[in-house]
Design a protein around this motif. Structure first.
Motif, PDB file in Angstrom:
ATOM      1  N   TRP A  19       1.038  -1.052  -0.114  1.00 25.71           N
ATOM      2  CA  TRP A  19      -0.025   0.047   0.009  1.00 25.71           C
ATOM      3  C   TRP A  19       0.731   1.091  -0.189  1.00 25.71           C
ATOM      4  O   TRP A  19       2.041   1.146   0.070  1.00 25.71           O
ATOM      5  N   GLN A  57      -1.067   8.156   7.654  1.00 25.53           N
ATOM      6  CA  GLN A  57      -1.107   7.232   6.517  1.00 25.53           C
ATOM      7  C   GLN A  57      -1.078   5.670   7.169  1.00 25.53           C
ATOM      8  O   GLN A  57      -1.936   5.154   6.811  1.00 25.53           O
ATOM      9  N   GLN A  60      -4.537   5.152   8.639  1.00 29.71           N
ATOM     10  CA  GLN A  60      -5.589   4.838   7.682  1.00 29.71           C
ATOM     11  C   GLN A  60      -5.288   3.632   6.923  1.00 29.71           C
ATOM     12  O   GLN A  60      -6.628   2.874   6.828  1.00 29.71           O
ATOM     13  N   GLU A  61      -4.265   3.023   6.778  1.00 24.46           N
ATOM     14  CA  GLU A  61      -4.036   1.891   6.171  1.00 24.46           C
ATOM     15  C   GLU A  61      -4.402   0.662   7.207  1.00 24.46           C
ATOM     16  O   GLU A  61      -4.963  -0.401   6.978  1.00 24.46           O
ATOM     17  N   SER A  62      -4.277   0.820   8.686  1.00 28.04           N
ATOM     18  CA  SER A  62      -4.656   0.027   9.625  1.00 28.04           C
ATOM     19  C   SER A  62      -6.118  -0.384   9.692  1.00 28.04           C
ATOM     20  O   SER A  62      -6.425  -1.227   9.617  1.00 28.04           O
ATOM     21  N   SER A  64      -7.998   0.676   7.131  1.00 21.87           N
ATOM     22  CA  SER A  64      -8.549  -0.222   5.924  1.00 21.87           C
ATOM     23  C   SER A  64      -8.371  -1.755   5.957  1.00 21.87           C
ATOM     24  O   SER A  64      -9.500  -2.388   5.707  1.00 21.87           O
ATOM     25  N   LEU A  65      -7.482  -2.382   6.491  1.00 27.21           N
ATOM     26  CA  LEU A  65      -7.233  -3.478   6.830  1.00 27.21           C
ATOM     27  C   LEU A  65      -8.031  -4.086   7.558  1.00 27.21           C
ATOM     28  O   LEU A  65      -8.460  -5.282   7.583  1.00 27.21           O
ATOM     29  N   SER A  66      -8.328  -3.318   8.993  1.00 28.42           N
ATOM     30  CA  SER A  66      -9.209  -3.929   9.866  1.00 28.42           C
ATOM     31  C   SER A  66     -10.680  -3.977   9.292  1.00 28.42           C
ATOM     32  O   SER A  66     -11.524  -5.171   9.521  1.00 28.42           O
ATOM     33  N   LYS A  67     -10.927  -3.098   8.516  1.00 30.11           N
ATOM     34  CA  LYS A  67     -12.277  -3.024   7.795  1.00 30.11           C
ATOM     35  C   LYS A  67     -12.591  -4.228   6.968  1.00 30.11           C
ATOM     36  O   LYS A  67     -13.491  -4.934   6.841  1.00 30.11           O
ATOM     37  N   LEU A  68     -11.428  -4.702   6.283  1.00 29.08           N
ATOM     38  CA  LEU A  68     -11.380  -5.656   5.120  1.00 29.08           C
ATOM     39  C   LEU A  68     -11.335  -6.879   5.880  1.00 29.08           C
ATOM     40  O   LEU A  68     -12.206  -7.866   5.593  1.00 29.08           O
TER      41      LEU A  68
END
Length: 131
Positions: A19, A57, A60-62, A64-68
């Motif tokens: 990412w 950043q 935000q990526e953490s 996004s991964l958590s939601k995924l």
């Protein structure tokens, strides 16, 4: 200097994708959906070693991964942890936990021998995650 993944992470994880800030890895233990985010920042050991922009950043990526993970696996609990006692390179675990997993409710670290993913499982998981 260029970013290099810690040897332990290279040994124990499967590369999924990069990412904007982080490398996304899958821990090679099929007993748990266990992901690792590694900011590609040379020398980073703690989240506070990242610049303010990199910290934003990273979170935000953490997220996004958590939601995924939550949408794909629907776990009973999502554990997110940055320990670094054994691997000093900054990396953050995102582990989907289920009341029916073999370690529940204990921590997963070192409790049972790992069960590596088969190539078919890896391919299916990558497709499911769309990474």
């Amino acid at each position: 200097m260029t970013f290099e993944l810690a040897p332990e992470l290279l040994r124990d994880c499967i590369f999924l994708t990069d990412w904007p800030l982080c490398r996304v890895l899958l821990l090679n233990d099929s007993q748990y959906p266990w992901f690792v985010l590694v900011p590609r920042v040379v020398g980073a050991r703690e989240i506070i070693d990242l610049s303010e922009q990199q910290q934003l950043q990273f979170w935000q990526e953490s997220a996004s991964l958590s939601k995924l993970i939550m949408s794909v696996f629907s776990p009973d609990k999502l554990n997110v942890a940055a320990l670094g006692n054994m691997v000093p390179q900054l990396h953050v675990h995102h582990i989907a936990r289920f009341k029916v997993d073999i370690a529940w409710p204990k921590p997963v670290w070192g409790l049972f021998p790992t069960k590596p993913y088969s190539q078919e499982q890896i391919t299916a998981l990558k497709a499911e995650l769309a990474l």
